[in-house]
Design a protein around this motif. Structure first.
Motif, PDB file in Angstrom:
ATOM      1  N   PHE A 270      40.030  78.203  77.837  1.00 29.88           N
ATOM      2  CA  PHE A 270      39.081  77.223  78.366  1.00 29.88           C
ATOM      3  C   PHE A 270      38.837  76.156  77.296  1.00 29.88           C
ATOM      4  CE2 PHE A 270      36.705  80.873  76.667  1.00 29.88           C
ATOM      5  CZ  PHE A 270      35.979  80.268  75.654  1.00 29.88           C
ATOM      6  N   THR A 271      38.172  75.092  77.713  1.00 25.64           N
ATOM      7  CA  THR A 271      37.817  73.989  76.813  1.00 25.64           C
ATOM      8  C   THR A 271      36.333  73.707  76.926  1.00 25.64           C
ATOM      9  OG1 THR A 271      40.008  72.981  77.063  1.00 25.64           O
ATOM     10  CG2 THR A 271      38.238  71.570  76.232  1.00 25.64           C
ATOM     11  N   VAL A 272      35.692  73.480  75.793  1.00 28.41           N
ATOM     12  CA  VAL A 272      34.272  73.109  75.780  1.00 28.41           C
ATOM     13  C   VAL A 272      34.163  71.583  75.896  1.00 28.41           C
ATOM     14  CG1 VAL A 272      32.187  73.006  74.364  1.00 28.41           C
ATOM     15  CG2 VAL A 272      33.513  75.119  74.478  1.00 28.41           C
ATOM     16  N   VAL A 273      33.335  71.115  76.802  1.00 24.55           N
ATOM     17  CA  VAL A 273      33.187  69.674  77.059  1.00 24.55           C
ATOM     18  C   VAL A 273      31.747  69.242  76.758  1.00 24.55           C
ATOM     19  CG1 VAL A 273      33.419  67.829  78.765  1.00 24.55           C
ATOM     20  CG2 VAL A 273      34.937  69.824  78.867  1.00 24.55           C
ATOM     21  N   VAL A 274      31.612  68.128  76.025  1.00 21.83           N
ATOM     22  CA  VAL A 274      30.289  67.547  75.714  1.00 21.83           C
ATOM     23  C   VAL A 274      30.375  66.036  75.898  1.00 21.83           C
ATOM     24  CG1 VAL A 274      29.700  69.366  74.052  1.00 21.83           C
ATOM     25  CG2 VAL A 274      30.806  67.270  73.258  1.00 21.83           C
ATOM     26  N   PRO A 275      29.249  65.337  76.014  1.00 24.85           N
ATOM     27  CA  PRO A 275      29.283  63.869  76.132  1.00 24.85           C
ATOM     28  C   PRO A 275      29.828  63.229  74.856  1.00 24.85           C
ATOM     29  CG  PRO A 275      27.126  64.752  76.774  1.00 24.85           C
ATOM     30  CD  PRO A 275      27.870  65.859  76.117  1.00 24.85           C
ATOM     31  N   ARG A 276      30.440  62.065  75.006  1.00 29.17           N
ATOM     32  CA  ARG A 276      30.962  61.356  73.837  1.00 29.17           C
ATOM     33  C   ARG A 276      29.851  60.670  73.048  1.00 29.17           C
ATOM     34  NH1 ARG A 276      36.422  58.217  75.987  1.00 29.17           N
ATOM     35  NH2 ARG A 276      37.633  60.098  76.552  1.00 29.17           N
ATOM     36  N   ASP A 277      28.884  60.129  73.760  1.00 24.15           N
ATOM     37  CA  ASP A 277      27.810  59.373  73.098  1.00 24.15           C
ATOM     38  C   ASP A 277      26.743  60.306  72.543  1.00 24.15           C
ATOM     39  OD1 ASP A 277      29.097  57.025  73.828  1.00 24.15           O
ATOM     40  OD2 ASP A 277      28.017  56.919  75.741  1.00 24.15           O
ATOM     41  N   GLN A 278      26.042  59.817  71.533  1.00 21.06           N
ATOM     42  CA  GLN A 278      24.941  60.583  70.974  1.00 21.06           C
ATOM     43  C   GLN A 278      23.774  60.632  71.958  1.00 21.06           C
ATOM     44  OE1 GLN A 278      23.655  58.648  67.374  1.00 21.06           O
ATOM     45  NE2 GLN A 278      22.755  56.912  68.425  1.00 21.06           N
ATOM     46  N   ILE A 279      22.964  61.651  71.834  1.00 19.97           N
ATOM     47  CA  ILE A 279      21.783  61.819  72.678  1.00 19.97           C
ATOM     48  C   ILE A 279      20.579  61.271  71.919  1.00 19.97           C
ATOM     49  CG2 ILE A 279      20.371  63.454  73.953  1.00 19.97           C
ATOM     50  CD1 ILE A 279      23.252  63.293  74.948  1.00 19.97           C
ATOM     51  N   VAL A 280      19.814  60.389  72.574  1.00 23.88           N
ATOM     52  CA  VAL A 280      18.631  59.786  71.958  1.00 23.88           C
ATOM     53  C   VAL A 280      17.391  60.276  72.689  1.00 23.88           C
ATOM     54  CG1 VAL A 280      17.451  57.635  71.359  1.00 23.88           C
ATOM     55  CG2 VAL A 280      19.955  57.740  71.320  1.00 23.88           C
ATOM     56  N   ALA A 281      16.403  60.734  71.932  1.00 24.95           N
ATOM     57  CA  ALA A 281      15.169  61.252  72.540  1.00 24.95           C
ATOM     58  C   ALA A 281      13.987  60.932  71.633  1.00 24.95           C
ATOM     59  CB  ALA A 281      15.267  62.752  72.770  1.00 24.95           C
ATOM     60  N   HIS A 282      12.787  60.887  72.239  1.00 21.21           N
ATOM     61  CA  HIS A 282      11.569  60.552  71.513  1.00 21.21           C
ATOM     62  C   HIS A 282      10.920  61.787  70.889  1.00 21.21           C
ATOM     63  CE1 HIS A 282      11.974  56.931  73.990  1.00 21.21           C
ATOM     64  NE2 HIS A 282      11.238  56.328  73.083  1.00 21.21           N
ATOM     65  N   VAL A 283      10.215  61.547  69.819  1.00 24.74           N
ATOM     66  CA  VAL A 283       9.428  62.604  69.187  1.00 24.74           C
ATOM     67  C   VAL A 283       8.448  63.180  70.211  1.00 24.74           C
ATOM     68  CG1 VAL A 283       7.621  63.072  67.482  1.00 24.74           C
ATOM     69  CG2 VAL A 283       9.612  61.706  66.842  1.00 24.74           C
ATOM     70  N   GLY A 284       8.362  64.515  70.266  1.00 20.42           N
ATOM     71  CA  GLY A 284       7.433  65.169  71.185  1.00 20.42           C
ATOM     72  C   GLY A 284       7.984  65.404  72.576  1.00 20.42           C
ATOM     73  N   SER A 285       9.147  64.855  72.882  1.00 20.38           N
ATOM     74  CA  SER A 285       9.699  64.993  74.230  1.00 20.38           C
ATOM     75  C   SER A 285      10.596  66.238  74.330  1.00 20.38           C
ATOM     76  CB  SER A 285      10.507  63.749  74.599  1.00 20.38           C
ATOM     77  OG  SER A 285      11.667  63.647  73.788  1.00 20.38           O
TER      78      SER A 285
END
Length: 506
Positions: free
Chosen positions: A21-36
């Motif tokens: 099998f192959t593990v798949v993830v998004p190419r772009d970085q994930i951006v999130a706010h403090v506390g979220s």
């Protein structure tokens, strides 16, 4: 014999193929706010039941200290992520672990969580891993602008904001959308790893009418504060650089006006049409002195709305009348500590998310003296957690003017702005201009503008009231009288600077 070997090889090949099998993830970085709460997507392709596999989320060089480990149906979490990490679905269409979805959910994000996270999946004869980059950001408070006159006639405008991560970019702009060069920028970092920023620039009255200070992140998110340069009063008695400057200039202006009046009166008999001219000159000067800086309350009352207290969101400390118009501290209320009782806040049952809305509050009930303790403003709907002053900030969804007895009048901006109001207001008018992002206060009996706070509202907001403790007079929400049409309209103007402190709440 050869056929048996070939069959065994084919079976082994088919087995290995079925388990690969192959593990798949998004190419772009994930951006999130403090506390979220954020989801780091990761899934197996082709889809395979991951319940029988080992799932490991870990940060660089910490394979043996995983953020989350799923093994034999059990989950083990790293101490710093305990009760904050879990396996989740990367989309609403996901079938979860049985469908090969091994996405990680992180709650109550901290700045320290910013890192690369590796999604590792292993079976009996196959394994794969991919990296997801998490970028944590914090959108700071709306910039607050403060003017300070300089000796050369210009004004030094100071712009402050806090609670940013990473460091924001600062830009200044005039009303003509002309970019101005800042005089300087200083940044400091607190124990919470967030940045506070202070920038300043010097301008003259001829440079612009409206000045804005913006702070923005690389993601494009920003906050802006504005200040009306033309509305700044330079004759400020609180100017510590020259305490006699303002009184001297005011005295000089009065002397000149008095001299002009004396000359007109002395030579009135030499002027043609003297009776009518005398009346116009004298009345004109008197009207200008009385009404300069005044506001048209009737014009404000055209936007009047009926306000009542929301009993469902009422702290047990305040006591409210049956018509939900009068509020004061309850007889059994005991303050939790020294200082202003911020927990006594009551909120209006009405919600506003657009337009202009005006209401008035009575702060005296004769023969009792005017209230010395009160808090009046607005709060974002759903943010009614009034514990102490540190929790009631514009970035948290609160905007207000407070009267704290001998401690005077102040706003909840960061830093707070102190005001000197004489005489003490007996009736306060509040104008919420949601679309313009302004909250204005008026002393109704004196027909004076007190203060305007500038921000960006998001979501619905509700009126906020706090009666304080110790006054004989309660806080009374009035039903505004019908506005009286006047043949000459006086525009609603202000001789006070705008306080750009609030914010777009997110």
């Amino acid at each position: 014999m050869l056929s048996i070997i070939i069959i065994a090889l084919l079976v082994n090949l088919l087995t290995e193929t079925s388990e690969s099998f192959t593990v798949v993830v998004p190419r772009d970085q994930i951006v999130a706010h403090v506390g979220s709460t954020v989801t780091l997507p990761c899934w197996i392709s082709p889809p395979e039941n991951a319940e029988v596999l080992e799932l490991r989320w870990y940060r660089p060089d910490q394979f043996r200290k995983p953020v989350l480990l799923y093994q034999h149906g059990k989950i083990i979490q790293e101490e710093s992520f305990r009760n904050r990490s879990s396996l989740t679905l990367h989309s609403d269409l996901s079938g979860g672990l049985k469908d090969g979805d091994v996405s990680l959910q992180l709650e109550k994000l901290r700045i320290q969580d910013e890192d690369s996270f590796r999604c590792y999946v292993s079976g009996e004869s196959a394994f794969d891993s991919r990296e997801v980059v998490l970028k944590v950001i914090a959108l700071g408070s709306a910039p607050v602008l403060f003017p300070q006159p300089l000796d050369d006639g210009r004004v030094n405008i100071s712009c402050k904001s806090s609670g940013w991560y990473p460091e924001p970019d600062v830009s200044w702009m005039s009303d003509e959308r002309t970019v101005l060069r800042p005089g300087g920028v200083s940044r400091s970092r607190g124990a919470d790893e967030m940045f506070s920023v202070h920038s300043w620039t010097a301008v003259s009255h001829s440079d612009a009418q409206l000045l804005s200070c913006s702070m923005s992140l690389k993601t494009g998110e920003s906050r802006e504060g504005r200040l009306n340069i033309q509305a700044i009063i330079f004759l400020d008695p609180s100017d510590s650089s020259d305490p006699w400057k303002a009184p001297f200039i005011i005295l000089l202006i009065c002397a000149v006006l008095g001299l002009v009046g004396l000359i007109l009166y002395k030579y009135r008999h030499k002027l043609p049409g003297k009776k009518q001219t005398d009346q116009i000159c004298e009345d004109g000067l008197t009207e200008k002195l009385i009404k300069e800086g005044d506001v048209n309350i009737e014009e404000l009352r055209k936007h009047a709305v009926q306000i009542t207290i929301d009993r469902e969101r009422l702290h047990p400390g305040p006591s409210v009348s049956k018509d939900c118009k009068i509020v004061r501290e309850a007889l059994e209320y005991k303050p939790s500590g020294e200082g202003f009782p911020y927990e006594l806040c009551a909120f209006g049952a009405q919600r506003f998310s657009s337009g202009r809305h005006y209401w008035e509050v009575d702060l005296v009930r004769p023969p009792n003296p005017s209230k010395e303790y009160w808090l009046i403003g607005v709060a974002k709907h759903g943010r009614f957690h009034s514990k102490d002053r540190s929790a009631l900030t514009p970035s948290s969804g609160y905007w207000f003017l407070c009267s704290d007895g001998p401690n005077g009048f102040y706003t909840n901006s960061d830093p707070p702005v102190s005001l000197s109001l004489t005489p003490r207001p007996e009736q306060l008018g509040v104008l919420l201009d949601y679309d313009l992002g302004q909250l204005s206060f008026y002393s109704v009996k004196e027909r004076k503008h007190v203060l305007t706070m500038s921000t960006r509202f998001t979501g619905s907001v509700a009126p906020m009231f706090n009666p304080g403790v110790g006054d004989l007079s309660p806080l009374i929400i009035l039903d505004c009288p019908e506005p009286v049409e006047s043949p000459v309209e006086t525009p609603v103007e202000s001789s006070q600077p705008l306080l750009s402190n609030s914010s777009a709440l997110d």
